[in-house]
Design a protein around this motif. Structure first.
Motif, PDB file in Angstrom:
ATOM      1  N   TRP A  63       0.832  -1.206   0.000  1.00 14.42           N
ATOM      2  CA  TRP A  63       0.000   0.000   0.000  1.00 14.42           C
ATOM      3  C   TRP A  63       0.872   1.263   0.000  1.00 14.42           C
ATOM      4  CZ3 TRP A  63      -4.879   0.591  -1.161  1.00 14.42           C
ATOM      5  CH2 TRP A  63      -5.521   1.780  -0.839  1.00 14.42           C
ATOM      6  N   ARG A  64       1.990   1.206   0.718  1.00 17.91           N
ATOM      7  CA  ARG A  64       2.890   2.362   0.730  1.00 17.91           C
ATOM      8  C   ARG A  64       3.489   2.601  -0.650  1.00 17.91           C
ATOM      9  NH1 ARG A  64       7.543   3.009   5.203  1.00 17.91           N
ATOM     10  NH2 ARG A  64       5.674   3.465   6.398  1.00 17.91           N
TER      11      ARG A  64
ATOM     12  N   SER B 193     -10.571   2.524   2.089  1.00 16.33           N
ATOM     13  CA  SER B 193      -9.633   1.712   2.867  1.00 16.33           C
ATOM     14  C   SER B 193     -10.384   0.577   3.549  1.00 16.33           C
ATOM     15  CB  SER B 193      -8.916   2.575   3.908  1.00 16.33           C
ATOM     16  OG  SER B 193      -9.856   3.140   4.815  1.00 16.33           O
TER      17      SER B 193
ATOM     18  N   ARG C  55      -3.606   2.452   8.568  1.00 16.09           N
ATOM     19  CA  ARG C  55      -2.386   2.619   7.785  1.00 16.09           C
ATOM     20  C   ARG C  55      -2.668   2.766   6.300  1.00 16.09           C
ATOM     21  NH1 ARG C  55       2.167  -1.498  10.359  1.00 16.09           N
ATOM     22  NH2 ARG C  55       2.233  -0.555  12.448  1.00 16.09           N
TER      23      ARG C  55
ATOM     24  N   ALA D 101      -2.554   6.473   5.801  1.00  9.47           N
ATOM     25  CA  ALA D 101      -1.521   6.850   6.767  1.00  9.47           C
ATOM     26  C   ALA D 101      -1.198   8.337   6.740  1.00  9.47           C
ATOM     27  CB  ALA D 101      -0.256   6.029   6.497  1.00  9.47           C
ATOM     28  N   HIS D 102      -1.240   8.964   5.557  1.00  2.00           N
ATOM     29  CA  HIS D 102      -0.872  10.381   5.481  1.00  2.00           C
ATOM     30  C   HIS D 102      -1.847  11.242   6.271  1.00  2.00           C
ATOM     31  CE1 HIS D 102       1.373   8.678   2.095  1.00  2.00           C
ATOM     32  NE2 HIS D 102       2.178   9.716   2.218  1.00  2.00           N
TER      33      HIS D 102
ATOM     34  N   GLU E 217      -3.779  10.202   8.764  1.00  2.00           N
ATOM     35  CA  GLU E 217      -3.592   9.873  10.182  1.00  2.00           C
ATOM     36  C   GLU E 217      -2.384  10.601  10.751  1.00  2.00           C
ATOM     37  OE1 GLU E 217      -5.599   8.201  11.996  1.00  2.00           O
ATOM     38  OE2 GLU E 217      -6.950   7.368  10.477  1.00  2.00           O
ATOM     39  N   ARG E 218      -1.330  10.715   9.936  1.00  2.00           N
ATOM     40  CA  ARG E 218      -0.119  11.387  10.401  1.00  2.00           C
ATOM     41  C   ARG E 218      -0.350  12.873  10.604  1.00  2.00           C
ATOM     42  NH1 ARG E 218       3.334  13.582  12.412  1.00  2.00           N
ATOM     43  NH2 ARG E 218       5.594  13.308  12.277  1.00  2.00           N
TER      44      ARG E 218
END
Length: 361
Positions: free
Chosen positions: A166-167, A267, A273, A276-277, A279-280
């Motif tokens: 996914w990343r 998602s 995750r 993730a961006h 969430e970050r």
């Protein structure tokens, strides 16, 4: 080779007395044999007699000076053993085992590391494709060797090799992705507020569209329309919207972005995750602002979030962009001055909760 040469030299040296002093040669040879045998026995009184290579060397060399009928009485070994030693010394002259290199030379460790790196970074490449890339880089290696190295490392062939993570997908598609997520804010009186945040993956530009205590689907649709109006032409560069499966979005929310030719990607449940961006950035908003301010109401929350959004987009450095903030395209756009001639001034954001530094005019 060296042993056979030494053996030949020793035999030549021992043959000189046999020519000059023919009478005493046999006696002297017998004495040398007996003396050497005594030395061997003294060395090994505590155990069985063992003859080292040097002992065999001298016995074989002295055997040429003693008549064959006397060898049984003089030498402590049988003639067959003595002849076997002699054959072994001569055979060493023609032994090329140490100088012989059989089979294919081993693949250097650096090439193996590079090979596995290519397989990991390119999951759709087969062993012949990897061989071709190595050849282009100047490393000539057989396709069968590439396959053996991949098989030993547990790397499956391309059809069964795992696809991009996914990343990796988000990194490859970063320029065309915008992500959305809700986060909550608890006021000083315990009222829970909700804010909707959007983050562009390519530029890392933050957009907090609104704050409300009742996040209905109609409210979320209106925030999507406001974002589409604010983005305008940049919306053409976006291709995907990433969001979770929260019920506050709805089909009408997705329709706003689908009308702009964006594909909505959902998602998996309970998989933060995968977004993730967002969430970050929500974690950064909490750690740098909301955790240090007592929010009174919606208006206060909008003011704090707007100030943080302006700071984040225009000033806060970002590691993923080599430190420039989202609104600065390149690091070279920032002028560098001599600290001895230019003063650095501090600007207080949210009453000094956040500080920004600039050169004095």
């Amino acid at each position: 080779m060296i042993v056979s040469l030494l053996y030949k030299v020793a035999r030549r040296l021992l043959s000189v007395p046999s020519v000059l002093l023919r009478r005493d040669t046999t006696k002297d040879a017998e004495l040398l044999v007996l003396q050497h045998e005594n030395a061997v026995l003294r060395r090994q009184l505590a155990g069985p007699v063992r003859y080292e290579p040097a002992d065999r060397f001298w016995f074989a060399a002295l055997s040429t000076l003693i008549p064959r009928r006397r060898r049984r009485e003089v030498f402590p070994v049988t003639p067959a053993t003595l002849l076997a030693w002699h054959r072994r010394f001569i055979a060493a002259k023609w032994d090329y085992t140490a100088r012989r290199h059989t089979g294919r030379p081993p693949t250097p460790a650096a090439v193996r590391t590079l090979l596995l790196r290519l397989a990991q970074e390119n999951p759709r490449w087969g062993h012949r494709r990897i061989q071709g890339e190595l050849a282009r880089l100047g490393y000539r290696i057989a396709a069968s060797a590439v396959w053996e190295i991949l098989n030993a490392a547990g790397v499956d062939p391309p059809p069964r090799r795992s696809g991009p993570t996914w990343r990796e997908f988000l990194t490859a598609q970063a320029e065309g992705i915008i992500a959305a997520d809700f986060f909550h804010i608890d006021t000083v009186l315990g009222t829970r507020l909700y804010a909707l945040v959007f983050l562009e993956h390519g530029t890392r530009r933050l957009r907090i569209t609104g704050v409300t205590a009742c996040p209905t689907r109609e409210w979320a649709v209106q925030q999507a329309r406001n974002l589409a109006a604010d983005l305008g032409m940049p919306m053409e560069s976006l291709r995907f919207l990433v969001r979770d499966r929260d019920g506050k979005y709805g089909a009408a929310f997705d329709a706003v972005f689908e009308a702009e030719q964006l594909e909505v990607i959902l998602s998996a449940p309970r998989a933060p995750r995968m977004n993730a961006h967002c969430e970050r950035i929500i974690g950064s908003i909490r750690r740098e602002a909301l955790d240090h301010v007592l929010i009174v109401g919606e208006a206060h929350a909008r003011h704090v979030l707007a100030a943080y959004q302006q700071h984040y987009n225009a000033h806060r450095p970002h590691q993923a962009r080599q430190q420039p903030p989202p609104d600065v395209r390149k690091q070279s756009d920032i002028a560098v001055h001599d600290l001895d001639t230019r003063r650095v001034l501090r600007t207080r954001i949210l009453g000094g909760l956040i500080n920004e530094y600039r050169y004095a005019a």
